[in-house]
Design an enzyme around this catalytic site. Structure first.
Site, PDB file in Angstrom:
ATOM      1  N   ASP A  31       0.843  -1.192   0.000  1.00 24.27           N
ATOM      2  CA  ASP A  31       0.000   0.000   0.000  1.00 24.27           C
ATOM      3  C   ASP A  31       0.879   1.243   0.000  1.00 24.27           C
ATOM      4  O   ASP A  31       1.885   1.313   0.704  1.00 24.27           O
ATOM      5  CB  ASP A  31      -0.925  -0.002   1.234  1.00 24.27           C
ATOM      6  CG  ASP A  31      -2.079   0.969   1.075  1.00 24.27           C
ATOM      7  OD1 ASP A  31      -3.223   0.504   0.919  1.00 24.27           O
ATOM      8  OD2 ASP A  31      -1.839   2.202   1.087  1.00 24.27           O
ATOM      9  N   ILE A  32       0.497   2.242  -0.787  1.00 21.50           N
ATOM     10  CA  ILE A  32       1.299   3.464  -0.915  1.00 21.50           C
ATOM     11  C   ILE A  32       1.255   4.310   0.361  1.00 21.50           C
ATOM     12  O   ILE A  32       2.140   5.128   0.592  1.00 21.50           O
ATOM     13  CB  ILE A  32       0.812   4.282  -2.141  1.00 21.50           C
ATOM     14  CG1 ILE A  32       1.915   5.188  -2.661  1.00 21.50           C
ATOM     15  CG2 ILE A  32      -0.453   5.065  -1.812  1.00 21.50           C
ATOM     16  CD1 ILE A  32       1.607   5.810  -4.026  1.00 21.50           C
ATOM     17  N   ASN A  87     -12.865  -3.041   2.500  1.00 21.70           N
ATOM     18  CA  ASN A  87     -13.757  -1.893   2.622  1.00 21.70           C
ATOM     19  C   ASN A  87     -14.764  -1.915   1.476  1.00 21.70           C
ATOM     20  O   ASN A  87     -14.406  -2.213   0.335  1.00 21.70           O
ATOM     21  CB  ASN A  87     -12.943  -0.592   2.583  1.00 21.70           C
ATOM     22  CG  ASN A  87     -12.035  -0.449   3.791  1.00 21.70           C
ATOM     23  OD1 ASN A  87     -12.380  -0.867   4.895  1.00 21.70           O
ATOM     24  ND2 ASN A  87     -10.858   0.132   3.588  1.00 21.70           N
ATOM     25  N   GLY A  93     -15.418   2.963   3.813  1.00 20.85           N
ATOM     26  CA  GLY A  93     -14.087   3.546   3.630  1.00 20.85           C
ATOM     27  C   GLY A  93     -13.430   3.184   2.317  1.00 20.85           C
ATOM     28  O   GLY A  93     -12.233   3.413   2.131  1.00 20.85           O
ATOM     29  N   HIS A 100     -10.220  -5.162  -3.399  1.00 22.26           N
ATOM     30  CA  HIS A 100      -8.879  -5.443  -2.877  1.00 22.26           C
ATOM     31  C   HIS A 100      -8.999  -5.837  -1.417  1.00 22.26           C
ATOM     32  O   HIS A 100      -9.853  -5.332  -0.693  1.00 22.26           O
ATOM     33  CB  HIS A 100      -7.952  -4.238  -3.054  1.00 22.26           C
ATOM     34  CG  HIS A 100      -8.550  -2.951  -2.610  1.00 22.26           C
ATOM     35  ND1 HIS A 100      -9.479  -2.266  -3.364  1.00 22.26           N
ATOM     36  CD2 HIS A 100      -8.397  -2.237  -1.476  1.00 22.26           C
ATOM     37  CE1 HIS A 100      -9.846  -1.181  -2.726  1.00 22.26           C
ATOM     38  NE2 HIS A 100      -9.219  -1.139  -1.564  1.00 22.26           N
ATOM     39  N   HIS A 102      -7.093  -5.853   2.092  1.00 15.03           N
ATOM     40  CA  HIS A 102      -5.966  -5.305   2.859  1.00 15.03           C
ATOM     41  C   HIS A 102      -5.426  -6.378   3.802  1.00 15.03           C
ATOM     42  O   HIS A 102      -6.208  -7.074   4.473  1.00 15.03           O
ATOM     43  CB  HIS A 102      -6.430  -4.133   3.735  1.00 15.03           C
ATOM     44  CG  HIS A 102      -6.922  -2.935   2.998  1.00 15.03           C
ATOM     45  ND1 HIS A 102      -6.166  -1.791   2.813  1.00 15.03           N
ATOM     46  CD2 HIS A 102      -8.123  -2.675   2.404  1.00 15.03           C
ATOM     47  CE1 HIS A 102      -6.869  -0.877   2.164  1.00 15.03           C
ATOM     48  NE2 HIS A 102      -8.065  -1.392   1.899  1.00 15.03           N
TER      49      HIS A 102
HETATM   50  P1  5GP Z   1      -9.676   1.423   0.072  1.00 12.93           P
HETATM   51  O1  5GP Z   1      -9.710   2.735   0.797  1.00 12.93           O
HETATM   52  O2  5GP Z   1     -10.386   1.513  -1.258  1.00 12.93           O
HETATM   53  O3  5GP Z   1     -10.111   0.245   0.884  1.00 12.93           O
HETATM   54  O4  5GP Z   1      -8.140   1.119  -0.211  1.00 12.93           O
HETATM   55  C1  5GP Z   1      -7.423   1.707  -1.243  1.00 12.93           C
HETATM   56  C2  5GP Z   1      -5.982   1.634  -0.851  1.00 12.93           C
HETATM   57  O5  5GP Z   1      -5.203   1.874  -1.985  1.00 12.93           O
HETATM   58  C3  5GP Z   1      -5.588   2.687   0.202  1.00 12.93           C
HETATM   59  O6  5GP Z   1      -5.084   2.022   1.360  1.00 12.93           O
HETATM   60  C4  5GP Z   1      -4.541   3.524  -0.504  1.00 12.93           C
HETATM   61  O7  5GP Z   1      -3.487   3.926   0.339  1.00 12.93           O
HETATM   62  C5  5GP Z   1      -4.070   2.605  -1.613  1.00 12.93           C
HETATM   63  N1  5GP Z   1      -3.598   3.302  -2.795  1.00 12.93           N
HETATM   64  C6  5GP Z   1      -4.199   4.363  -3.393  1.00 12.93           C
HETATM   65  N2  5GP Z   1      -3.496   4.730  -4.487  1.00 12.93           N
HETATM   66  C7  5GP Z   1      -2.434   3.873  -4.566  1.00 12.93           C
HETATM   67  C8  5GP Z   1      -1.351   3.747  -5.501  1.00 12.93           C
HETATM   68  O8  5GP Z   1      -1.219   4.484  -6.472  1.00 12.93           O
HETATM   69  N3  5GP Z   1      -0.457   2.752  -5.255  1.00 12.93           N
HETATM   70  C9  5GP Z   1      -0.578   1.902  -4.186  1.00 12.93           C
HETATM   71  N4  5GP Z   1       0.375   0.962  -4.049  1.00 12.93           N
HETATM   72  N5  5GP Z   1      -1.591   1.997  -3.303  1.00 12.93           N
HETATM   73  C10 5GP Z   1      -2.511   2.962  -3.493  1.00 12.93           C
END
Ligand code: 5GP
Length: 114
Positions: A31-32, A87, A93, A100, A102
Site C-alpha cells: 500500500d502506498i 472496505n 471507507g 482489494h 488489505h
Molecule cells: P480502500 O480505501 O479503497 O479500501 O483502499 C485503497 C488503498 O489503496 C488505500 O489504502 C490507498 O493507500 C491505496 N492506494 C491508493 N493509491 C495507490 C497507488 O497508487 N499505489 C498503491 N500501491 N496503493 C494505493
C-alpha cells in the site's frame, strides 16, 4: 481516456508499485500509504468493483484472495497476528472501486476499528 481502474494500471505495469506476489488470478502490492509496518493489498486481476457486487461464480476467486492474503501474512513473518480488511462503499471507507483485500500486521490492531 483510459477506463482502467488504478489497480488495473498497476497490474498492467502502467503505474509502478511494490509488487510482492503475482499469479494468474491476482497481484499483491505494498500500500502506498501504509497503516501498519506491513500493509499489503491483494487485488484480483478480474475487475470486481467491490465485494457487494461479487457474483456467485466469483466464489472461488474470493476464496483464492483470502488464501493468498493468509500466505502473504506468513511470508511477511506476521506470526503474532494480522488483520484482513475489505472496505465496501462510502461508509466502508472504500476509495478505489476495484476489489482489494488489505493485509495489515506488524503491530497490535485496535478493536473496534475506527
Ligand atoms: P480502500 O480505501 O479503497 O479500501 O483502499 C485503497 C488503498 O489503496 C488505500 O489504502 C490507498 O493507500 C491505496 N492506494 C491508493 N493509491 C495507490 C497507488 O497508487 N499505489 C498503491 N500501491 N496503493 C494505493
Amino acid at each position: 481516456m483510459s477506463d482502467k481502474t488504478l489497480f488495473q494500471k498497476i497490474i498492467d505495469r502502467e503505474i509502478p508499485a511494490g509488487i510482492e506476489f503475482e499469479d494468474d488470478q491476482c497481484i499483491v502490492i505494498q500500500d502506498i500509504n501504509p497503516q501498519a509496518p506491513t500493509h499489503l493489498l491483494v487485488i484480483p486481476k478480474q475487475v470486481i468493483a467491490r465485494v457487494g457486487e461479487a457474483a456467485p461464480e466469483d466464489a472461488a476467486l474470493l476464496g483464492h484472495l483470502l488464501l493468498v492474503a493468509r500466505d502473504m501474512a506468513k511470508k511477511m513473518g506476521l506470526e503474532e497476528g494480522f488483520r484482513i480488511i475489505i472496505n465496501n462503499g462510502p461508509h466502508g471507507g472504500e476509495t478505489v472501486p476495484h476489489l482489494h483485500v488489505h493485509v495489515l500486521g506488524g503491530r497490535a490492531m485496535l478493536w473496534p476499528p475506527g
